[in-house]
Design an enzyme around this catalytic site. Structure first.
Site, PDB file in Angstrom:
ATOM      1  N   SER A 137      -4.663   5.275  -4.861  1.00 37.83           N
ATOM      2  CA  SER A 137      -5.091   4.271  -3.882  1.00 37.83           C
ATOM      3  C   SER A 137      -4.702   2.908  -4.434  1.00 37.83           C
ATOM      4  O   SER A 137      -4.529   2.750  -5.653  1.00 37.83           O
ATOM      5  CB  SER A 137      -6.612   4.340  -3.702  1.00 37.83           C
ATOM      6  OG  SER A 137      -7.107   3.199  -3.021  1.00 37.83           O
ATOM      7  N   TYR A 150     -15.143   5.164  -6.955  1.00 33.86           N
ATOM      8  CA  TYR A 150     -13.810   5.250  -6.360  1.00 33.86           C
ATOM      9  C   TYR A 150     -12.800   4.456  -7.184  1.00 33.86           C
ATOM     10  O   TYR A 150     -11.722   4.952  -7.525  1.00 33.86           O
ATOM     11  CB  TYR A 150     -13.849   4.732  -4.924  1.00 33.86           C
ATOM     12  CG  TYR A 150     -12.602   5.027  -4.121  1.00 33.86           C
ATOM     13  CD1 TYR A 150     -12.384   6.299  -3.595  1.00 33.86           C
ATOM     14  CD2 TYR A 150     -11.659   4.045  -3.873  1.00 33.86           C
ATOM     15  CE1 TYR A 150     -11.244   6.583  -2.851  1.00 33.86           C
ATOM     16  CE2 TYR A 150     -10.507   4.312  -3.131  1.00 33.86           C
ATOM     17  CZ  TYR A 150     -10.316   5.582  -2.622  1.00 33.86           C
ATOM     18  OH  TYR A 150      -9.174   5.847  -1.887  1.00 33.86           O
ATOM     19  N   LYS A 154      -9.772   6.293  -9.242  1.00 34.36           N
ATOM     20  CA  LYS A 154      -8.414   6.025  -8.772  1.00 34.36           C
ATOM     21  C   LYS A 154      -7.596   5.327  -9.858  1.00 34.36           C
ATOM     22  O   LYS A 154      -6.376   5.548  -9.969  1.00 34.36           O
ATOM     23  CB  LYS A 154      -8.439   5.207  -7.484  1.00 34.36           C
ATOM     24  CG  LYS A 154      -8.998   5.983  -6.285  1.00 34.36           C
ATOM     25  CD  LYS A 154      -8.206   7.268  -6.021  1.00 34.36           C
ATOM     26  CE  LYS A 154      -8.667   7.979  -4.762  1.00 34.36           C
ATOM     27  NZ  LYS A 154      -7.880   9.196  -4.476  1.00 34.36           N
TER      28      LYS A 154
END
Length: 260
Positions: A137, A150, A154
């Site tokens: 991401s 997250y 990532k």
């Protein structure tokens, strides 16, 4: 890499980016594609794609089950040329997020990439080469306001891809890492135009697939469907403190409700 006559394996492919990649790869002439997802919808997706696709329901945190789908793909179509480790989840919150949730997102967003590479790299190296595409991401290059789990996982996914590219490049292993901002998928369905990740606009999964095919053809490491991300990376590395200040201001916009 040109996709004509290639065999591909993709996780997180019942819908969203994974499904769009499968559809596009077949249009590019892929010989066969194994698609994997924990959602049983993946079986219907595979059926709709035709005889060149095979679907399997799999929890990617289960290494043995994941390996079984890789082997199942090879049994049907032959040696896998391109491994696409695409499955991922998001969890909101910071350091206070429960240990079990930190572990869950770690296993899906990081360990699943490791399991796929652990199986694929030695086999590809023995055959003289192959390709790994891991979905991370833009949050893995920048950060994710509102979600420490997250952002952290990532970043780890990007770091793993970097390491694989360095460690195995001389064995003919090519590596790319996909780092989009907001994409119109189930993950962003609850946000308004992608929330904070949508500051540069929400794009469709098909647009991501276009960017991936182009990057694979050029064998580029970074796949950036939102080209602005490259400039944000440059600003970050040029003046980290200034970048952190800008991100704090962006966080205030989120908290004010301007971006949700």
């Amino acid at each position: 890499m040109q996709l004509q006559d290639k065999v591909v394996w993709i996780t997180g492919a019942a819908g969203g980016i994974g499904k769009a990649l499968a559809e596009r790869f077949l249009r590019e002439g892929a010989r066969g594609i194994g698609i994997v997802d924990r959602d049983e919808q993946v079986l219907e997706t595979a059926s709709a794609l035709g005889e060149s696709a095979w679907g399997a329901v799999c929890d990617v945190t289960d290494e043995a089950a994941l390996v079984a789908t890789l082997e199942g793909t090879e049994e049907r179509f032959g040696p896998i040329d391109l491994v696409v480790s695409n499955a991922g989840i998001g969890i909101y919150g910071g350091a206070e997020v429960a240990n079990a949730e930190w572990q869950r997102i770690w296993e899906i967003n990081v360990m699943a990439h490791i399991y796929a590479a652990r199986w694929a790299v030695p086999r590809m190296a023995k055959r003289g080469g192959g390709y790994l595409l891991n979905t991370a991401s833009a949050a893995g290059l920048l950060t994710q306001i509102g979600s420490a789990p997250y952002a952290v996982t990532k970043h780890a996914a990007v770091a793993l891809a970097e390491w694989l590219a360095i460690a195995h490049g001389e064995e003919g292993i090519k590596v790319s890492v996909l780092c989009p901002q907001a994409v119109r998928t189930a993950m962003t369905a609850h946000t308004r135009e992608g929330g904070v990740a949508g500051v540069d606009g929400m794009i469709e999964p098909d647009e991501v697939a276009d960017a991936v095919v182009e990057a694979l053809a050029e064998e580029r490491f970074l796949v950036l469907p939102h080209p602005q991300v490259l400039e944000y990376m440059r600003r970050k590395t040029a003046d980290y403190d200034r970048w952190l200040g800008g991100m704090r201001r962006l966080k205030q916009r989120v908290e004010s409700g301007e971006l949700a």
